[in-house]
Design a protein around this motif. Structure first.
Motif, mmCIF file in Angstrom:
data_model
loop_
_atom_site.group_PDB
_atom_site.id
_atom_site.type_symbol
_atom_site.label_atom_id
_atom_site.label_comp_id
_atom_site.label_asym_id
_atom_site.label_seq_id
_atom_site.Cartn_x
_atom_site.Cartn_y
_atom_site.Cartn_z
ATOM 1 N N GLU A 66 1.505 -10.551 -4.712
ATOM 2 C CA GLU A 66 0.062 -10.774 -4.642
ATOM 3 C C GLU A 66 -0.184 -12.005 -3.786
ATOM 4 O O GLU A 66 0.618 -12.938 -3.813
ATOM 5 C CB GLU A 66 -0.514 -10.981 -6.056
ATOM 6 N N SER A 124 -7.278 -3.645 -6.073
ATOM 7 C CA SER A 124 -8.075 -3.060 -7.128
ATOM 8 C C SER A 124 -9.517 -3.347 -6.711
ATOM 9 O O SER A 124 -9.966 -4.493 -6.787
ATOM 10 C CB SER A 124 -7.750 -3.717 -8.472
ATOM 11 N N GLN A 182 -1.348 1.354 -5.959
ATOM 12 C CA GLN A 182 0.032 0.868 -5.911
ATOM 13 C C GLN A 182 1.030 2.030 -5.830
ATOM 14 O O GLN A 182 1.992 1.987 -5.062
ATOM 15 C CB GLN A 182 0.309 -0.029 -7.123
ATOM 16 N N SER A 235 -8.038 3.992 -8.700
ATOM 17 C CA SER A 235 -7.916 2.690 -9.368
ATOM 18 C C SER A 235 -6.943 1.840 -8.572
ATOM 19 O O SER A 235 -6.245 2.344 -7.676
ATOM 20 C CB SER A 235 -7.401 2.856 -10.803
HETATM 21 C C1 LIG Z 1 -6.912 -5.182 -11.973
HETATM 22 C C2 LIG Z 1 -5.757 -5.389 -11.076
HETATM 23 C C3 LIG Z 1 -4.904 -4.335 -10.756
HETATM 24 C C4 LIG Z 1 -5.083 -2.938 -11.318
HETATM 25 O O1 LIG Z 1 -6.288 -2.401 -10.880
HETATM 26 P P1 LIG Z 1 -7.100 -1.258 -11.698
HETATM 27 O O2 LIG Z 1 -8.279 -1.007 -10.814
HETATM 28 O O3 LIG Z 1 -7.455 -1.854 -13.020
HETATM 29 O O4 LIG Z 1 -6.179 -0.112 -11.815
HETATM 30 C C5 LIG Z 1 -3.856 -4.584 -9.890
HETATM 31 N N1 LIG Z 1 -3.640 -5.804 -9.375
HETATM 32 C C6 LIG Z 1 -4.451 -6.846 -9.666
HETATM 33 C C7 LIG Z 1 -4.170 -8.184 -9.063
HETATM 34 C C8 LIG Z 1 -5.532 -6.679 -10.527
HETATM 35 O O5 LIG Z 1 -6.324 -7.717 -10.811
#
Ligand SMILES: *Cc1c(COP(=O)(O)O)cnc(C)c1O
Length: 430
Positions: A156, A207, A92, A87
């Motif tokens: 991000e 993700s 992370q 995931s």
């Molecule tokens: C969804 C998301 C995550 C987490 O990802 P998962 O696949 O749901 O564990 C992390 N960062 C961002 C910017 C996301 O949109």
């Protein structure tokens, strides 16, 4: 696909990492639904376990379908290698794992996906790690937050819940000066819109659940390593620069050079944390990535049309989309993500909390879900769902004020999306 870098993005998204299957000639990457792989002989097995030969032992570590995806994402991001995970949140932890240790911290942007804020502010404390949250528009504050225990800087590119673009070049310069790697979550932008490594990022996480797969079918994540960080320049990263006790004293940086982080991620991260992506999910993601640029072009085109229309609607107080000339981040978007500012933004309604609830309920094409980056248009009223437990002040600080809805624009007909929003706004204000 030898000499891959000479090809353009559209070619690489279809071909990178994929070769006709050596056993059958299958043109599409097969789903290698197997746990283990037969060793040729005892010598072959020993070479694999010693990391002297690259190959397949056990699918918690490596799997051919997953390897093809790793190579594809690494190529699209311009990285040296990549490790897929189960995931985005797993990615992370996998990114931080070789860098951190008890008492170490990560300096993170305040503008992050809500789940990341919780992971960093609460859960990582169980490992003895901590996060310091800073406004990444305040460069002096970012520099001041980095201390002798900081092992990474995290942000991000286009940040959730949309409308904010990080000045990656400036943040990378600060991280570089402090001798710590910059990790960029590139989920909302994708490598089609933004290539963080070109702006100085050391690691890129995704993700893959979102735009890379693109159609809401899997959860997956990936860590891409630029291969450019000198892990041996200080004694801050002993897992990579010094003998690693978890792998009979192997020195990863000395042995694998630019692939040190990737080998560590597989040989120790996946081996011992086990956050492995399954081959079926990897296959769906490979299929999704084949059309990444085409989808992102339409996502961005639609987002621009819908955001411009919403901005002029009398029931709307504000639209935060960095693609709009009215956004304070519009000029930064044109240098960080010149092909478009993504397709995720928030809309503040003049009618407040109640109007938002009615608006979300009246929409027909948009689905009310806790997801983003799907071919389908999605909406969420954070204050009545994901951010319900927070006070109105905390909601506002998180970009989830009671009168705000977050919109993820899909690839449908923009005219249909606008008509749907129009009738829902009428219902909300009626
Ligand atoms: C969804 C998301 C995550 C987490 O990802 P998962 O696949 O749901 O564990 C992390 N960062 C961002 C910017 C996301 O949109």
């Amino acid at each position: 696909m030898t000499d891959a870098p000479k090809y353009g993005f559209d070619t690489l998204q279809v071909h990178a990492g994929a070769r006709p299957d050596p056993a059958t000639g299958a043109r599409q990457v097969p789903i290698y639904q197997t746990t283990a792989y037969v060793f040729r002989d005892a010598e072959h097995a020993a070479a694999l376990f010693n990391l002297q030969e690259v190959g397949y032992i056990y699918s918690r570590l490596t799997n051919p379908t997953v390897s093809a995806l790793q190579e594809r994402v690494a190529t699209l991001e311009g990285g040296a290698g990549a490790v897929c995970c189960s995931s985005g949140h797993a990615a992370q932890i996998m990114a931080l794992f070789p860098l951190m240790g008890p008492g170490r911290n990560v300096v993170a942007s305040t503008r992050l996906y809500g789940g990341t804020v919780t992971q960093f502010s609460q859960t990582i404390k169980r490992f003895g790690w901590s996060a310091k949250f800073v406004d990444f528009d305040d460069l002096d504050a970012v520099a001041a937050a980095i201390d002798e225990n900081t092992r990474a800087v995290f942000c991000e590119s286009i940040a959730n819940p949309g409308g904010y673009v990080t000045d990656l070049d400036a943040i990378a310069a600060i991280s570089d000066k402090a001798g710590v790697p910059l990790i960029v979550d590139n989920t909302s932008a994708t490598p089609y819109l933004c290539r963080p490594i070109e702006h100085g990022a050391t690691l890129v996480v995704h993700s893959m659940t979102k735009y890379l797969t693109g159609n809401g079918t899997v959860t997956g994540g990936v860590v891409v390593d630029s291969g450019k960080f000198d892990w041996s320049a200080s004694d801050k990263f002993p897992s990579l620069s010094a003998p690693e006790p978890a792998y009979h004293g192997l020195k990863f940086h000395e042995t694998f050079g630019a692939l040190a982080f990737t080998f560590h991620g597989i040989a120790i991260g996946l081996r011992d944390l086990g956050m492995t992506l399954n081959p079926q999910a990897a296959h769906y993601t490979l299929l999704g990535i084949e059309t990444l640029s085409l989808r992102m072009q339409r996502h961005v085109e639609n987002a621009m049309r819908v955001a411009s229309w919403l901005e002029n609607h009398p029931g709307v107080e504000q639209v935060t989309y960095a693609g709009l000339p009215s956004s304070p981040y519009n000029s930064r978007a044109s240098s960080i993500c010149p092909k478009g500012a993504g397709a995720l933004f928030t809309v503040a309604l003049k009618g407040g909390y109640n109007a938002c609830v009615k608006f979300v309920e009246a929409l027909n094409i948009f689905s009310h879900v806790a997801n983003l980056g799907d071919t389908r248009s999605l909406v969420i009223h954070s204050a009545s769902t994901t951010h319900r437990q927070l006070s109105p002040e905390q909601q506002t600080a998180a970009g989830a004020a009671p009168n705000v809805v977050r919109i993820s624009i899909g690839i449908e007909d923009a005219d249909d999306l606008i008509a749907d929003l129009d009738q829902a706004l009428a219902a909300a204000n009626g």
